[in-house]
Design a protein around this motif. Sequence first.
Motif, PDB file in Angstrom:
ATOM      1  N   LYS A 128     -10.058 -55.384 -20.442  1.00 26.00           N
ATOM      2  CA  LYS A 128     -11.394 -55.263 -21.012  1.00 26.00           C
ATOM      3  C   LYS A 128     -12.403 -56.043 -20.185  1.00 26.00           C
ATOM      4  O   LYS A 128     -13.503 -55.547 -19.880  1.00 26.00           O
ATOM      5  N   GLU A 129     -12.050 -57.267 -19.792  1.00 24.61           N
ATOM      6  CA  GLU A 129     -12.965 -58.089 -19.003  1.00 24.61           C
ATOM      7  C   GLU A 129     -13.207 -57.478 -17.621  1.00 24.61           C
ATOM      8  O   GLU A 129     -14.329 -57.503 -17.102  1.00 24.61           O
ATOM      9  N   MET A 130     -12.166 -56.909 -17.046  1.00 26.13           N
ATOM     10  CA  MET A 130     -12.300 -56.344 -15.694  1.00 26.13           C
ATOM     11  C   MET A 130     -13.191 -55.102 -15.708  1.00 26.13           C
ATOM     12  O   MET A 130     -14.023 -54.904 -14.807  1.00 26.13           O
ATOM     13  N   THR A 131     -13.052 -54.273 -16.708  1.00 27.99           N
ATOM     14  CA  THR A 131     -13.856 -53.044 -16.758  1.00 27.99           C
ATOM     15  C   THR A 131     -15.312 -53.326 -17.138  1.00 27.99           C
ATOM     16  O   THR A 131     -16.197 -52.525 -16.816  1.00 27.99           O
ATOM     17  N   LYS A 132     -15.567 -54.450 -17.804  1.00 25.99           N
ATOM     18  CA  LYS A 132     -16.933 -54.802 -18.206  1.00 25.99           C
ATOM     19  C   LYS A 132     -17.579 -55.811 -17.267  1.00 25.99           C
ATOM     20  O   LYS A 132     -18.733 -56.231 -17.491  1.00 25.99           O
ATOM     21  N   LEU A 133     -16.850 -56.183 -16.207  1.00 23.25           N
ATOM     22  CA  LEU A 133     -17.297 -57.278 -15.348  1.00 23.25           C
ATOM     23  C   LEU A 133     -18.698 -57.055 -14.784  1.00 23.25           C
ATOM     24  O   LEU A 133     -19.543 -57.962 -14.782  1.00 23.25           O
ATOM     25  N   LEU A 134     -18.977 -55.849 -14.293  1.00 27.80           N
ATOM     26  CA  LEU A 134     -20.250 -55.592 -13.627  1.00 27.80           C
ATOM     27  C   LEU A 134     -21.402 -55.399 -14.603  1.00 27.80           C
ATOM     28  O   LEU A 134     -22.575 -55.361 -14.200  1.00 27.80           O
ATOM     29  N   LEU A 135     -21.100 -55.282 -15.893  1.00 27.20           N
ATOM     30  CA  LEU A 135     -22.146 -55.122 -16.918  1.00 27.20           C
ATOM     31  C   LEU A 135     -22.497 -56.434 -17.588  1.00 27.20           C
ATOM     32  O   LEU A 135     -23.422 -56.486 -18.413  1.00 27.20           O
ATOM     33  N   MET A 136     -21.771 -57.491 -17.254  1.00 27.11           N
ATOM     34  CA  MET A 136     -22.001 -58.792 -17.890  1.00 27.11           C
ATOM     35  C   MET A 136     -23.186 -59.503 -17.250  1.00 27.11           C
ATOM     36  O   MET A 136     -23.583 -59.211 -16.110  1.00 27.11           O
ATOM     37  N   ASP A 137     -23.728 -60.491 -18.006  1.00 22.97           N
ATOM     38  CA  ASP A 137     -24.759 -61.330 -17.406  1.00 22.97           C
ATOM     39  C   ASP A 137     -24.119 -62.229 -16.345  1.00 22.97           C
ATOM     40  O   ASP A 137     -22.900 -62.422 -16.305  1.00 22.97           O
ATOM     41  N   GLU A 138     -24.928 -62.748 -15.484  1.00 23.21           N
ATOM     42  CA  GLU A 138     -24.428 -63.487 -14.324  1.00 23.21           C
ATOM     43  C   GLU A 138     -23.566 -64.684 -14.716  1.00 23.21           C
ATOM     44  O   GLU A 138     -22.537 -64.961 -14.090  1.00 23.21           O
ATOM     45  N   GLY A 139     -23.953 -65.400 -15.759  1.00 22.66           N
ATOM     46  CA  GLY A 139     -23.197 -66.587 -16.175  1.00 22.66           C
ATOM     47  C   GLY A 139     -21.796 -66.235 -16.631  1.00 22.66           C
ATOM     48  O   GLY A 139     -20.817 -66.891 -16.227  1.00 22.66           O
ATOM     49  N   ARG A 140     -21.678 -65.195 -17.454  1.00 23.10           N
ATOM     50  CA  ARG A 140     -20.359 -64.771 -17.953  1.00 23.10           C
ATOM     51  C   ARG A 140     -19.504 -64.238 -16.814  1.00 23.10           C
ATOM     52  O   ARG A 140     -18.318 -64.527 -16.722  1.00 23.10           O
ATOM     53  N   ARG A 141     -20.150 -63.456 -15.902  1.00 22.43           N
ATOM     54  CA  ARG A 141     -19.406 -62.892 -14.775  1.00 22.43           C
ATOM     55  C   ARG A 141     -18.886 -64.002 -13.851  1.00 22.43           C
ATOM     56  O   ARG A 141     -17.750 -63.956 -13.392  1.00 22.43           O
ATOM     57  N   ASN A 142     -19.681 -65.004 -13.624  1.00 18.76           N
ATOM     58  CA  ASN A 142     -19.247 -66.099 -12.750  1.00 18.76           C
ATOM     59  C   ASN A 142     -18.118 -66.918 -13.376  1.00 18.76           C
ATOM     60  O   ASN A 142     -17.277 -67.466 -12.671  1.00 18.76           O
ATOM     61  N   GLU A 143     -18.138 -67.001 -14.724  1.00 21.69           N
ATOM     62  CA  GLU A 143     -17.038 -67.724 -15.398  1.00 21.69           C
ATOM     63  C   GLU A 143     -15.719 -67.019 -15.141  1.00 21.69           C
ATOM     64  O   GLU A 143     -14.692 -67.668 -14.848  1.00 21.69           O
ATOM     65  N   ILE A 144     -15.717 -65.685 -15.223  1.00 23.67           N
ATOM     66  CA  ILE A 144     -14.492 -64.919 -14.980  1.00 23.67           C
ATOM     67  C   ILE A 144     -14.100 -64.997 -13.516  1.00 23.67           C
ATOM     68  O   ILE A 144     -12.921 -65.179 -13.171  1.00 23.67           O
ATOM     69  N   ARG A 145     -15.081 -64.913 -12.622  1.00 26.62           N
ATOM     70  CA  ARG A 145     -14.782 -64.976 -11.191  1.00 26.62           C
ATOM     71  C   ARG A 145     -14.248 -66.335 -10.771  1.00 26.62           C
ATOM     72  O   ARG A 145     -13.600 -66.462  -9.723  1.00 26.62           O
ATOM     73  N   GLY A 146     -14.503 -67.345 -11.574  1.00 27.42           N
ATOM     74  CA  GLY A 146     -14.007 -68.686 -11.253  1.00 27.42           C
ATOM     75  C   GLY A 146     -12.579 -68.941 -11.701  1.00 27.42           C
ATOM     76  O   GLY A 146     -11.998 -69.977 -11.382  1.00 27.42           O
ATOM     77  N   ARG A 147     -11.997 -68.014 -12.429  1.00 28.31           N
ATOM     78  CA  ARG A 147     -10.626 -68.202 -12.922  1.00 28.31           C
ATOM     79  C   ARG A 147      -9.606 -68.013 -11.794  1.00 28.31           C
ATOM     80  O   ARG A 147      -9.813 -67.222 -10.864  1.00 28.31           O
ATOM     81  N   THR A 148      -8.485 -68.719 -11.922  1.00 28.68           N
ATOM     82  CA  THR A 148      -7.395 -68.528 -10.955  1.00 28.68           C
ATOM     83  C   THR A 148      -6.826 -67.119 -11.060  1.00 28.68           C
ATOM     84  O   THR A 148      -6.358 -66.559 -10.064  1.00 28.68           O
ATOM     85  N   GLY A 149      -6.849 -66.541 -12.269  1.00 28.96           N
ATOM     86  CA  GLY A 149      -6.357 -65.185 -12.453  1.00 28.96           C
ATOM     87  C   GLY A 149      -7.171 -64.174 -11.680  1.00 28.96           C
ATOM     88  O   GLY A 149      -6.635 -63.197 -11.132  1.00 28.96           O
TER      89      GLY A 149
END
Length: 549
Positions: free
Chosen positions: A62-83
Amino acid sequence: MRLIDVAAILDVEEGINQGNGVNPNTEIIKWFCGPDLEEKEYAILSHCWGVAKQGEKEVSFKEMTKLLLMDEGRRNEIRGRTGYKKIVDTCKQAKKDGLEWAWVDTCCIDKRSSSELSESINSMYQWYKNAKQCYNYLHDTVGDSWTDWRESTVIPKWFSRGWTLQELIAPKLAHFFDQKWEFIGDKTQLADSLSVVARVPAHVLKYGLDGTRPSVAQVMSWAADRTTTREEDRAYSLLGLLGVHMPMLYGEGKNAFRRLQLEIIRMSNDHSIFAWGHTWTSGWSSSFLADDPSWFRDCGSIELSLFNNNFGQLWKTFTVTNNGIKIRLPTITHGSISQVILACSDLSSYPKMIAIHLVVLDSTCFRIFGIPNHPGKMEFKQHFLPYTEARYPTTSVFELQYPTLSHNGFVLDCVVPEGIEVKDTSITLSEEKDFAAISYVRREDDTRFLVLLSNCGPRCSAFTILSPENFEQKVAFLRWRALQRLVDERSDISPYFVKHAHFRRSIQGARVIYGATHRDEARCMVTIDIARCPGCCTSVSHATYDVAH
């Protein structure tokens, strides 16, 4: 099967890093099936999932498919994960290898859908097998120090997980990378080291399972020391290795592994599925199916035996019924205990046919461990082997009373086997430790006797014999005798039984009085007494005969 578009995700990362923003219409993950999937060459990742509470959270579908629709702060939080970093690094390596697609289990399966999760688990072995490249990522390893295996070396966590077993065996091309994504070596090059660490034969690592297929017991042994987060995954992670398909029922606990074994029986005549515990020295089970892969730990050298044409058809056919697993086996009967021969052998030292022992108590068949094999007349017999646990107490407590023992100079000498001891005048036996021999001695004349305690399913028993020399070395024989006595008891005669062992050249004997063999409360009162028995001292007691023979 969903695949990650390698170019798309790398373009997204490049655009973000260069401050060019993202195109929200970019499709990162795409679905393929049938001929379209067969044409795709993809890389696949094998890894250990991170621990969310330690900041190693994975990225969901769900997070991967919605990644490009998220606001920058939320997207950067996911991009910062080791996963997320693992996903990007997988795509970078896939691009180097000239592959356009990649698969990562964390984000390519919609785990919100039980049907998709079940389909993915049943297909996963084939997905790894069909991958053009498999990247085995060892997140806790730097360099290749583990390949020079020693007992003191810390083995990467990847080798202890249940799911990574099929991910090690299935792919044709598998490359190992350390935590910095530096190449360590491929599966073929490292086969000898991997064989030691993973306990999987080197030829299986090199050539897979397409050639001579190992026995079911041997495959189970490879998973014996591996762990999974969910108990059910102990079974589900073995589906592909065993060629089995079945629905996922999370919440069923250890019943998942029993279901797996029943599915194997329905499609195979592999007797090694009953070989678990063949080296155990004690215990009993009311089910002939194992509770867990760890019960097959001693089965790494078990191979199937060729069927003799004269009676192969009789030997190799068995079916699941509502009365148990119906099977005809070569059987050697010794009193109440049957020794049955399986069509598989242990090749650890020399070829030795596997035999298991069973006994019928109160119309229920139990499997007994640690009974020595004995020669005898062999004949084919039909047996019904239970595959569900009987509802009997798994432990029994023997309360010991000594009204006149100390008065006659006797003290407790020792208890065998090791690991069982008398605590506060009681001793506890269980499914795993079902027998105890308690030695009592009068040191002034070195007179000794043993009290044997035994339990199995619905029955427990106690009786006494004169103490043989070096009885610690005869534990297996004594346990066999105790089990025979337990099975042959006439529980309908009296709620109490009296047993004697007459001392030589004496008018005394040791006497044991114990409660009824049916143990609804799993407790048994045992009185150990010294009694006068005039007129008996000149005869050779039956107890002495038991030990001597």
